[in-house]
Write a protein that holds these residues in place. Structure first.
Motif, PDB file in Angstrom:
ATOM      1  N   GLU A 172       0.830  -1.210   0.000  1.00 11.86           N
ATOM      2  CA  GLU A 172       0.000   0.000   0.000  1.00 11.86           C
ATOM      3  C   GLU A 172       0.862   1.258   0.000  1.00 11.86           C
ATOM      4  O   GLU A 172       0.562   2.243  -0.672  1.00 11.86           O
ATOM      5  CB  GLU A 172      -0.914  -0.025   1.232  1.00 11.86           C
ATOM      6  N   ARG A 173       1.953   1.174   0.715  1.00 15.28           N
ATOM      7  CA  ARG A 173       2.866   2.333   0.826  1.00 15.28           C
ATOM      8  C   ARG A 173       3.642   2.569  -0.463  1.00 15.28           C
ATOM      9  O   ARG A 173       3.840   3.721  -0.881  1.00 15.28           O
ATOM     10  CB  ARG A 173       3.834   2.049   1.985  1.00 15.28           C
ATOM     11  N   GLU A 174       4.076   1.470  -1.108  1.00 16.73           N
ATOM     12  CA  GLU A 174       4.935   1.578  -2.288  1.00 16.73           C
ATOM     13  C   GLU A 174       4.159   1.438  -3.607  1.00 16.73           C
ATOM     14  O   GLU A 174       4.710   1.665  -4.673  1.00 16.73           O
ATOM     15  CB  GLU A 174       6.039   0.513  -2.235  1.00 16.73           C
ATOM     16  N   GLY A 175       2.904   1.027  -3.502  1.00 18.20           N
ATOM     17  CA  GLY A 175       2.077   0.942  -4.697  1.00 18.20           C
ATOM     18  C   GLY A 175       2.375  -0.232  -5.605  1.00 18.20           C
ATOM     19  O   GLY A 175       2.464  -0.073  -6.824  1.00 18.20           O
ATOM     20  N   PHE A 176       2.537  -1.429  -5.054  1.00 17.68           N
ATOM     21  CA  PHE A 176       2.728  -2.612  -5.894  1.00 17.68           C
ATOM     22  C   PHE A 176       1.737  -3.698  -5.488  1.00 17.68           C
ATOM     23  O   PHE A 176       1.058  -3.587  -4.471  1.00 17.68           O
ATOM     24  CB  PHE A 176       4.182  -3.121  -5.822  1.00 17.68           C
ATOM     25  N   GLU A 177       1.667  -4.744  -6.292  1.00 19.90           N
ATOM     26  CA  GLU A 177       0.723  -5.831  -6.061  1.00 19.90           C
ATOM     27  C   GLU A 177       1.419  -6.994  -5.352  1.00 19.90           C
ATOM     28  O   GLU A 177       2.329  -7.619  -5.915  1.00 19.90           O
ATOM     29  CB  GLU A 177       0.155  -6.314  -7.399  1.00 19.90           C
ATOM     30  N   PRO A 178       1.015  -7.315  -4.095  1.00 24.06           N
ATOM     31  CA  PRO A 178       1.728  -8.328  -3.311  1.00 24.06           C
ATOM     32  C   PRO A 178       1.152  -9.739  -3.449  1.00 24.06           C
ATOM     33  O   PRO A 178       1.251 -10.540  -2.531  1.00 24.06           O
ATOM     34  CB  PRO A 178       1.547  -7.816  -1.882  1.00 24.06           C
ATOM     35  N   THR A 179       0.565 -10.050  -4.607  1.00 21.11           N
ATOM     36  CA  THR A 179      -0.165 -11.309  -4.764  1.00 21.11           C
ATOM     37  C   THR A 179       0.677 -12.542  -4.434  1.00 21.11           C
ATOM     38  O   THR A 179       0.206 -13.472  -3.770  1.00 21.11           O
ATOM     39  CB  THR A 179      -0.690 -11.438  -6.207  1.00 21.11           C
ATOM     40  N   ALA A 180       1.937 -12.580  -4.887  1.00 24.78           N
ATOM     41  CA  ALA A 180       2.768 -13.768  -4.689  1.00 24.78           C
ATOM     42  C   ALA A 180       2.931 -14.090  -3.203  1.00 24.78           C
ATOM     43  O   ALA A 180       2.895 -15.261  -2.798  1.00 24.78           O
ATOM     44  CB  ALA A 180       4.130 -13.575  -5.340  1.00 24.78           C
ATOM     45  N   VAL A 181       3.089 -13.053  -2.401  1.00 24.37           N
ATOM     46  CA  VAL A 181       3.271 -13.263  -0.958  1.00 24.37           C
ATOM     47  C   VAL A 181       1.934 -13.611  -0.300  1.00 24.37           C
ATOM     48  O   VAL A 181       1.827 -14.561   0.479  1.00 24.37           O
ATOM     49  CB  VAL A 181       3.894 -12.016  -0.297  1.00 24.37           C
ATOM     50  N   LEU A 182       0.904 -12.855  -0.630  1.00 22.92           N
ATOM     51  CA  LEU A 182      -0.387 -13.044   0.033  1.00 22.92           C
ATOM     52  C   LEU A 182      -1.059 -14.356  -0.352  1.00 22.92           C
ATOM     53  O   LEU A 182      -1.899 -14.870   0.391  1.00 22.92           O
ATOM     54  CB  LEU A 182      -1.321 -11.873  -0.286  1.00 22.92           C
ATOM     55  N   SER A 183      -0.688 -14.912  -1.512  1.00 25.89           N
ATOM     56  CA  SER A 183      -1.304 -16.166  -1.942  1.00 25.89           C
ATOM     57  C   SER A 183      -0.631 -17.401  -1.348  1.00 25.89           C
ATOM     58  O   SER A 183      -1.125 -18.520  -1.505  1.00 25.89           O
ATOM     59  CB  SER A 183      -1.297 -16.273  -3.470  1.00 25.89           C
ATOM     60  N   ALA A 184       0.510 -17.208  -0.673  1.00 23.39           N
ATOM     61  CA  ALA A 184       1.213 -18.344  -0.062  1.00 23.39           C
ATOM     62  C   ALA A 184       0.333 -18.965   1.012  1.00 23.39           C
ATOM     63  O   ALA A 184      -0.237 -18.272   1.856  1.00 23.39           O
ATOM     64  CB  ALA A 184       2.539 -17.887   0.541  1.00 23.39           C
ATOM     65  N   ARG A 185       0.210 -20.276   0.976  1.00 20.33           N
ATOM     66  CA  ARG A 185      -0.654 -20.983   1.918  1.00 20.33           C
ATOM     67  C   ARG A 185       0.116 -21.419   3.162  1.00 20.33           C
ATOM     68  O   ARG A 185       1.208 -21.985   3.042  1.00 20.33           O
ATOM     69  CB  ARG A 185      -1.280 -22.203   1.250  1.00 20.33           C
ATOM     70  N   ALA A 186      -0.484 -21.176   4.285  1.00 20.29           N
ATOM     71  CA  ALA A 186       0.132 -21.618   5.538  1.00 20.29           C
ATOM     72  C   ALA A 186       0.073 -23.135   5.625  1.00 20.29           C
ATOM     73  O   ALA A 186      -0.898 -23.748   5.155  1.00 20.29           O
ATOM     74  CB  ALA A 186      -0.591 -21.001   6.722  1.00 20.29           C
ATOM     75  N   PRO A 187       1.087 -23.764   6.202  1.00 23.38           N
ATOM     76  CA  PRO A 187       1.048 -25.225   6.369  1.00 23.38           C
ATOM     77  C   PRO A 187      -0.070 -25.616   7.315  1.00 23.38           C
ATOM     78  O   PRO A 187      -0.403 -24.881   8.247  1.00 23.38           O
ATOM     79  CB  PRO A 187       2.422 -25.544   6.957  1.00 23.38           C
ATOM     80  N   LYS A 188      -0.665 -26.769   7.067  1.00 26.36           N
ATOM     81  CA  LYS A 188      -1.725 -27.253   7.955  1.00 26.36           C
ATOM     82  C   LYS A 188      -1.102 -27.808   9.230  1.00 26.36           C
ATOM     83  O   LYS A 188      -0.035 -28.406   9.206  1.00 26.36           O
ATOM     84  CB  LYS A 188      -2.541 -28.337   7.251  1.00 26.36           C
ATOM     85  N   PHE A 189      -1.779 -27.580  10.323  1.00 29.03           N
ATOM     86  CA  PHE A 189      -1.306 -28.137  11.587  1.00 29.03           C
ATOM     87  C   PHE A 189      -2.505 -28.436  12.479  1.00 29.03           C
ATOM     88  O   PHE A 189      -3.580 -27.863  12.309  1.00 29.03           O
ATOM     89  CB  PHE A 189      -0.346 -27.186  12.308  1.00 29.03           C
ATOM     90  N   GLN A 190      -2.299 -29.353  13.378  1.00 30.13           N
ATOM     91  CA  GLN A 190      -3.360 -29.753  14.310  1.00 30.13           C
ATOM     92  C   GLN A 190      -3.441 -28.714  15.421  1.00 30.13           C
ATOM     93  O   GLN A 190      -2.476 -28.497  16.149  1.00 30.13           O
ATOM     94  CB  GLN A 190      -3.028 -31.125  14.920  1.00 30.13           C
TER      95      GLN A 190
END
Length: 306
Positions: A98-116
């Motif tokens: 938001e500050r630099e004006g770019f699209e962070p899709t690659a980072v935001l689309s990363a899926r967290a590992p599943k855990f119990q």
């Protein structure tokens, strides 16, 4: 931090400052954010073979994210901890994008590992009461025994975290009918104080060799300074050994017991959320799983089988 470019280091610091000022994040949260994001930025420097300026951060790919997560798991980072780290990185990236004006899709689309998800591990009601009674026997000094009972009674009777109980000041005594507690993230809540907790604190104060001072800690160590959580943890460890309770019978388990026993008695989930100071109802809902699991244990033990 030496692996991080000056521009990224400045951006990280500005973000942490913003979290402190705007989000009201707790000190421990800020420390964790700093460590998690700094580790991520350092990895990217090594992964790419050069310090990553802000422009390079904009070009991080899905493949880069997978490489970071794979390395973290290789380094022995548990799935739960990695999910927390990823959450911190995503929060930083939303702010940076938001500050630099770019699209962070690659980072935001990363899926967290599943855990119990770990369920809270409360004590049974009789075990919680026995813990309070047995903690009193862990010291031959009357005022120390009374102090430990008062703290553990606050944990179980009011659902306080140990840091919240030990954060009480002399000005909070004698304990009123309700306490205004500042919990994680600076979140305030009002907690009713049961008679047993009020009486336990009054007994401790009557026996304490130290004067009650408004700005001083309510609970004192043996030398008069602020009481260290380790003293309560140690007393409870000795008590649970005598009672044959599991290692999960810790100060925080008394808070879990408070919530679980309220729920079992018909307490409303929203009200319990407010009493505990949980930001999200989903956190409190873990106690419904505990209650259901306990119900199924009783069912399996007592239902007549064909």
């Amino acid at each position: 931090m030496s692996l991080i470019s000056p521009a990224c280091r400045d951006a990280l610091q500005h973000w942490l400052d913003a979290q402190k000022a705007l989000a009201g994040s707790a000190k421990n949260t800020i420390t964790a954010y700093n460590s998690d994001v700094a580790d991520f930025l350092s990895f990217m420097t090594l992964h790419k073979g050069a310090p990553q300026g802000l422009g390079a951060l904009e070009r991080i790919t899905v493949s880069d994210m997978r490489a970071w997560m794979a390395q973290a798991r290789k380094d022995g980072i548990a799935a739960r901890s990695l999910a927390r780290k990823l959450s911190a990185v995503k929060t930083f990236y939303r702010w940076l994008a938001e500050r630099e004006g770019f699209e962070p899709t690659a980072v935001l689309s990363a899926r967290a590992p599943k855990f119990q998800k770990k369920l809270p591990r409360p004590l049974a009601e009789d075990a919680a009461r026995a813990m309070i009674d047995t903690v009193e026997l862990q010291s031959t000094t009357d005022w120390v025994a009374a102090r430990d009972v008062a703290v553990v009674t606050l944990l179980y009777g009011c659902g306080l975290r140990i840091s919240e109980a030990l954060g009480l000041k002399g000005a909070d005594a004698p304990l009123p009918a309700t306490l205004r507690i500042t919990g994680k993230g600076g979140k305030e809540r009002v907690v009713p104080v049961i008679d047993a907790a009020r009486n336990a604190v009054a007994t401790y104060l009557r026996l304490s060799p130290y004067p009650l001072e408004a700005d001083a800690p309510l609970f004192r160590g043996v030398r008069g300074g602020a009481l260290n959580p380790g003293a309560i943890q140690g007393a409870m460890a000795r008590a649970r050994a005598q009672l044959g309770l599991p290692a999960s019978a810790t100060p925080h388990a008394m808070r879990h017991s408070f919530a679980t026993h309220l729920l079992a008695a018909g307490g409303d989930l929203r009200s319990i959320q407010e009493l505990l100071g949980h930001a999200s109802l989903s956190t409190t809902q873990a106690y419904t799983a505990v209650d259901t699991a306990r119900l199924m244990e009783v069912y399996e033990r007592t239902h007549p089988k064909a």
